[in-house]
Design a protein around this motif. Structure first.
Motif, short mmCIF file in Angstrom:
data_model
loop_
_atom_site.label_atom_id
_atom_site.label_comp_id
_atom_site.label_asym_id
_atom_site.label_seq_id
_atom_site.Cartn_x
_atom_site.Cartn_y
_atom_site.Cartn_z
N GLY A 75 0.82 -1.19 0.00
CA GLY A 75 0.00 0.00 0.00
C GLY A 75 0.86 1.25 0.00
O GLY A 75 1.88 1.31 0.69
N SER A 76 0.45 2.24 -0.78
CA SER A 76 1.17 3.49 -0.86
C SER A 76 0.16 4.63 -0.89
O SER A 76 -1.05 4.41 -0.94
N ARG A 77 0.68 5.85 -0.86
CA ARG A 77 -0.21 7.01 -0.98
C ARG A 77 -0.52 7.33 -2.43
O ARG A 77 -1.32 8.21 -2.71
N SER A 78 0.12 6.59 -3.36
CA SER A 78 -0.18 6.79 -4.78
C SER A 78 -0.18 5.45 -5.49
O SER A 78 0.59 4.54 -5.14
N GLN A 79 -1.02 5.32 -6.50
CA GLN A 79 -1.08 4.08 -7.26
C GLN A 79 0.23 3.84 -8.00
O GLN A 79 0.70 2.70 -8.11
N GLU A 80 0.83 4.91 -8.50
CA GLU A 80 2.07 4.77 -9.25
C GLU A 80 3.17 4.14 -8.39
O GLU A 80 3.88 3.23 -8.84
N SER A 81 3.32 4.62 -7.16
CA SER A 81 4.35 4.10 -6.28
C SER A 81 4.07 2.65 -5.91
O SER A 81 4.98 1.80 -5.88
N ALA A 82 2.82 2.34 -5.61
CA ALA A 82 2.45 0.97 -5.27
C ALA A 82 2.68 0.03 -6.44
O ALA A 82 3.19 -1.09 -6.27
#
Length: 338
Positions: free
Chosen positions: A39-46
């Motif tokens: 889980g991340s604060r952005s879809q791109e990072s995840a």
């Protein structure tokens, strides 16, 4: 007669920073471990994290809420900065998920008490991987069993030159930056493992312009009567070694003592003896921590016998006091005695 093989433990990793990546790399080497989701604060990072470190079945969530709600996650590894541990662990507990939370567990002992209260009967452990390392466990067992004599002194150091281009959590007071919480926790924990609970500890240090501790020296006495001398640094390529002096000889751990490749026992008047890890080291040693958590979950434990809640609280209380002596205060200290 056949024995059943435990189902794989499905890990969810909360946050995608450097320690999260290292933990995910170690999971690849850990028996029975699966990186189920991140889980991340952005879809791109995840997405990037799952692509680089997971497999075809690893799910990437664009929020921490979605990660902890994932029904295929058995346990959550909280890898966010220190200042967010309480908030993010509570998210997981509210979703009914056990937690392995990066160290320090929280910024203060009071916050750690609140975190453990939120956990209730759910498993929760501070990610002090050193305590799970096979060689550290072996040395502690030999000392506690009396094989190496009575321990009277520990010297331990951990320091690195932290560049100004390092991640914000290393320099930003708002993220809990400072040598003591990030690196000094290792010498303190090592002394606690080898000598038992602290009785008193005093510190001197050098602070940066923004009030964070850069270099710290600690002198401590333990309830057993033993003493420890501990140092940590953000400015120096320090020895990163440790010794335990006993009534029968000297135990030496070379750099990096917090995940040692070997140790050397030199009996008084005798020849040095090399001690190797008695069981495999998985990955860099974080895999042994993950394996220990998996074993605890399989046994239905709420806390780790290697990193018990009482020890975590004790060490956070010691660091609270040391920071007061140094003059280092964070937002989490609001309302605490000056």
């Amino acid at each position: 007669m056949t024995t059943s093989t435990p189902e794989p433990t499905r890990w969810g990793i909360l946050a995608t920073g450097k320690i999260a990546r290292t933990f995910a790399e170690n999971l690849r080497a850990t028996p029975g471990a699966v990186l189920a989701a991140v889980g991340s604060r952005s879809q791109e990072s995840a997405d990037a994290f799952a692509r680089d470190l997971g497999d075809d079945d690893t799910r990437a969530h664009a929020s921490y809420d979605a990660l902890v709600a994932d029904p295929d996650v058995d346990v959550v590894y909280v890898a966010s900065p220190h200042t967010h541990h309480l908030e993010h662990a509570r998210l997981a507990f509210a979703a009914g998920k056990p937690v392995l939370c990066e160290k320090p567990l929280t910024m203060t002992r009071a916050d750690a008490e609140a975190l453990f209260d939120a956990a209730g009967s759910l498993f929760c452990m501070e990610a002090m991987w050193m305590a799970c390392h096979p060689l550290v466990r072996e040395l502690r067992a030999r000392i506690e069993g009396g094989e190496l004599g009575t321990p009277h002194q520990v010297h331990a150091d951990l320091g690195f030159v932290v560049g100004t281009d390092a991640s914000a959590r290393m320099w930003d007071p708002a993220l809990g930056a400072g040598a003591l919480l990030d690196m000094g926790i290792y010498p303190l924990t090592f002394a606690r493992l080898m000598l038992g609970p602290f009785a008193t500890a005093v510190a001197v240090g050098d602070l940066g312009a923004d009030g964070i501790d850069l270099d710290v020296a600690i002198a401590a006495r333990h309830r057993s009567g033993a003493v420890s001398a501990l140092t940590t640094s953000m400015t120096s390529a320090s020895p990163r070694s440790a010794t335990v002096a006993t009534s029968r000889g000297l135990l030496s751990l070379p750099a990096d003592f917090h995940h040692p490749a070997h140790a050397v026992w030199t009996p008084d008047g005798g020849e040095p003896q090399r001690i190797e890890p008695p069981t495999p080291v998985y990955g860099t040693g974080l895999g042994n921590e993950a394996l220990h958590v998996q074993e605890c979950l399989q046994e239905g434990l709420a806390e780790s016998p290697l990193v018990p809640r009482s020890q975590t609280l004790e060490l956070l209380g010691v660091m609270d006091d040391l920071r007061r002596q140094l003059g280092v205060r964070y937002a989490a200290d609001a309302g605490a005695p000056a």
